[in-house]
Design a protein around this motif. Sequence first.
Motif, PDB file in Angstrom:
ATOM      1  N   GLU A   5       0.826  -1.207   0.000  1.00  0.00           N
ATOM      2  CA  GLU A   5       0.000   0.000   0.000  1.00  0.00           C
ATOM      3  C   GLU A   5       0.861   1.257   0.000  1.00  0.00           C
ATOM      4  OE1 GLU A   5      -3.287   0.603  -0.284  1.00  0.00           O
ATOM      5  OE2 GLU A   5      -3.501  -1.529  -0.704  1.00  0.00           O
ATOM      6  N   ALA A   6       2.033   1.200   0.606  1.00  0.00           N
ATOM      7  CA  ALA A   6       2.925   2.363   0.601  1.00  0.00           C
ATOM      8  C   ALA A   6       3.338   2.707  -0.830  1.00  0.00           C
ATOM      9  CB  ALA A   6       4.151   2.090   1.453  1.00  0.00           C
ATOM     10  N   ILE A   7       3.535   1.712  -1.659  1.00  0.00           N
ATOM     11  CA  ILE A   7       3.886   1.970  -3.055  1.00  0.00           C
ATOM     12  C   ILE A   7       2.734   2.669  -3.767  1.00  0.00           C
ATOM     13  CG2 ILE A   7       4.465   0.868  -5.251  1.00  0.00           C
ATOM     14  CD1 ILE A   7       5.884  -1.300  -3.590  1.00  0.00           C
ATOM     15  N   ALA A   8       1.513   2.245  -3.497  1.00  0.00           N
ATOM     16  CA  ALA A   8       0.351   2.900  -4.094  1.00  0.00           C
ATOM     17  C   ALA A   8       0.225   4.340  -3.600  1.00  0.00           C
ATOM     18  CB  ALA A   8      -0.913   2.105  -3.788  1.00  0.00           C
ATOM     19  N   ILE A   9       0.545   4.585  -2.356  1.00  0.00           N
ATOM     20  CA  ILE A   9       0.489   5.951  -1.825  1.00  0.00           C
ATOM     21  C   ILE A   9       1.555   6.825  -2.478  1.00  0.00           C
ATOM     22  CG2 ILE A   9       0.835   7.344   0.261  1.00  0.00           C
ATOM     23  CD1 ILE A   9      -0.547   5.031   1.800  1.00  0.00           C
ATOM     24  N   TYR A  10       2.735   6.277  -2.739  1.00  0.00           N
ATOM     25  CA  TYR A  10       3.766   7.032  -3.466  1.00  0.00           C
ATOM     26  C   TYR A  10       3.263   7.407  -4.857  1.00  0.00           C
ATOM     27  CZ  TYR A  10       7.121   5.526   0.098  1.00  0.00           C
ATOM     28  OH  TYR A  10       7.780   5.294   1.271  1.00  0.00           O
ATOM     29  N   ALA A  11       2.582   6.494  -5.527  1.00  0.00           N
ATOM     30  CA  ALA A  11       2.025   6.784  -6.849  1.00  0.00           C
ATOM     31  C   ALA A  11       0.974   7.890  -6.754  1.00  0.00           C
ATOM     32  CB  ALA A  11       1.427   5.522  -7.460  1.00  0.00           C
ATOM     33  N   LEU A  12       0.171   7.867  -5.711  1.00  0.00           N
ATOM     34  CA  LEU A  12      -0.828   8.921  -5.515  1.00  0.00           C
ATOM     35  C   LEU A  12      -0.159  10.275  -5.303  1.00  0.00           C
ATOM     36  CD1 LEU A  12      -3.767   9.810  -5.054  1.00  0.00           C
ATOM     37  CD2 LEU A  12      -3.426   9.274  -2.645  1.00  0.00           C
ATOM     38  N   VAL A  13       0.905  10.304  -4.536  1.00  0.00           N
ATOM     39  CA  VAL A  13       1.623  11.563  -4.296  1.00  0.00           C
ATOM     40  C   VAL A  13       2.216  12.091  -5.598  1.00  0.00           C
ATOM     41  CG1 VAL A  13       3.648  12.561  -3.156  1.00  0.00           C
ATOM     42  CG2 VAL A  13       2.081  11.112  -1.865  1.00  0.00           C
ATOM     43  N   VAL A  14       2.792  11.217  -6.400  1.00  0.00           N
ATOM     44  CA  VAL A  14       3.345  11.639  -7.685  1.00  0.00           C
ATOM     45  C   VAL A  14       2.237  12.182  -8.582  1.00  0.00           C
ATOM     46  CG1 VAL A  14       4.420  10.780  -9.810  1.00  0.00           C
ATOM     47  CG2 VAL A  14       5.360  10.136  -7.602  1.00  0.00           C
ATOM     48  N   ALA A  15       1.097  11.508  -8.605  1.00  0.00           N
ATOM     49  CA  ALA A  15      -0.018  11.972  -9.428  1.00  0.00           C
ATOM     50  C   ALA A  15      -0.508  13.344  -8.961  1.00  0.00           C
ATOM     51  CB  ALA A  15      -1.153  10.957  -9.389  1.00  0.00           C
ATOM     52  N   LEU A  16      -0.610  13.543  -7.664  1.00  0.00           N
ATOM     53  CA  LEU A  16      -1.051  14.841  -7.157  1.00  0.00           C
ATOM     54  C   LEU A  16      -0.033  15.938  -7.467  1.00  0.00           C
ATOM     55  CD1 LEU A  16      -2.610  13.812  -3.737  1.00  0.00           C
ATOM     56  CD2 LEU A  16      -3.799  14.580  -5.786  1.00  0.00           C
ATOM     57  N   LEU A  17       1.251  15.611  -7.383  1.00  0.00           N
ATOM     58  CA  LEU A  17       2.286  16.599  -7.737  1.00  0.00           C
ATOM     59  C   LEU A  17       2.197  16.960  -9.221  1.00  0.00           C
ATOM     60  CD1 LEU A  17       5.385  15.307  -5.761  1.00  0.00           C
ATOM     61  CD2 LEU A  17       4.149  17.445  -5.410  1.00  0.00           C
ATOM     62  N   LEU A  18       1.987  15.960 -10.065  1.00  0.00           N
ATOM     63  CA  LEU A  18       1.848  16.250 -11.489  1.00  0.00           C
ATOM     64  C   LEU A  18       0.612  17.085 -11.779  1.00  0.00           C
ATOM     65  CD1 LEU A  18       2.846  12.842 -13.106  1.00  0.00           C
ATOM     66  CD2 LEU A  18       4.058  15.009 -13.322  1.00  0.00           C
ATOM     67  N   LYS A  19      -0.455  16.822 -11.064  1.00  0.00           N
ATOM     68  CA  LYS A  19      -1.718  17.510 -11.309  1.00  0.00           C
ATOM     69  C   LYS A  19      -1.673  18.966 -10.829  1.00  0.00           C
ATOM     70  CE  LYS A  19      -6.203  17.951 -11.972  1.00  0.00           C
ATOM     71  NZ  LYS A  19      -6.499  18.747 -13.099  1.00  0.00           N
ATOM     72  N   PHE A  20      -1.138  19.204  -9.646  1.00  0.00           N
ATOM     73  CA  PHE A  20      -1.267  20.524  -9.059  1.00  0.00           C
ATOM     74  C   PHE A  20       0.012  21.362  -9.076  1.00  0.00           C
ATOM     75  CE2 PHE A  20      -4.690  18.109  -6.893  1.00  0.00           C
ATOM     76  CZ  PHE A  20      -5.751  18.829  -7.422  1.00  0.00           C
ATOM     77  N   VAL A  21       1.173  20.746  -9.236  1.00  0.00           N
ATOM     78  CA  VAL A  21       2.424  21.522  -9.207  1.00  0.00           C
ATOM     79  C   VAL A  21       2.975  21.727 -10.605  1.00  0.00           C
ATOM     80  CG1 VAL A  21       4.796  21.543  -8.350  1.00  0.00           C
ATOM     81  CG2 VAL A  21       2.956  20.742  -6.886  1.00  0.00           C
ATOM     82  N   ALA A  22       2.966  20.684 -11.421  1.00  0.00           N
ATOM     83  CA  ALA A  22       3.560  20.788 -12.769  1.00  0.00           C
ATOM     84  C   ALA A  22       2.675  21.563 -13.708  1.00  0.00           C
ATOM     85  CB  ALA A  22       3.810  19.395 -13.318  1.00  0.00           C
TER      86      ALA A  22
END
Length: 86
Positions: free
Chosen positions: A69-86
């Motif tokens: 589940e930690a790996i899935a949470i890392y993927a979620l964090v990357v997705a949120l960074l791509l969505k709102f920061v990039a």
Amino acid sequence: MLGLILAQEILSPQALSVLGAGLAIGLGALGPGIGIGILASGALQAIGRNPEATPQIQLNMILAIAFAEAIAIYALVVALLLKFVA
């Protein structure tokens, strides 16, 4: 001319970041989901064959599920960074 305008809109940085976020969470959740399914299947088979070892099997299974589940949470964090920061 219309094709060039559509291509510019489709390949805009905002559209690419949304596409990247979707791919990140989609592929990032696929692996842990399959892994947890395989893990639970193996644990249930092991408990079925050796019921006396149930506490030890459950402990190891829960620990492994937490890591997956930690790996899935890392993927979620990357997705949120791509969505709102990039």
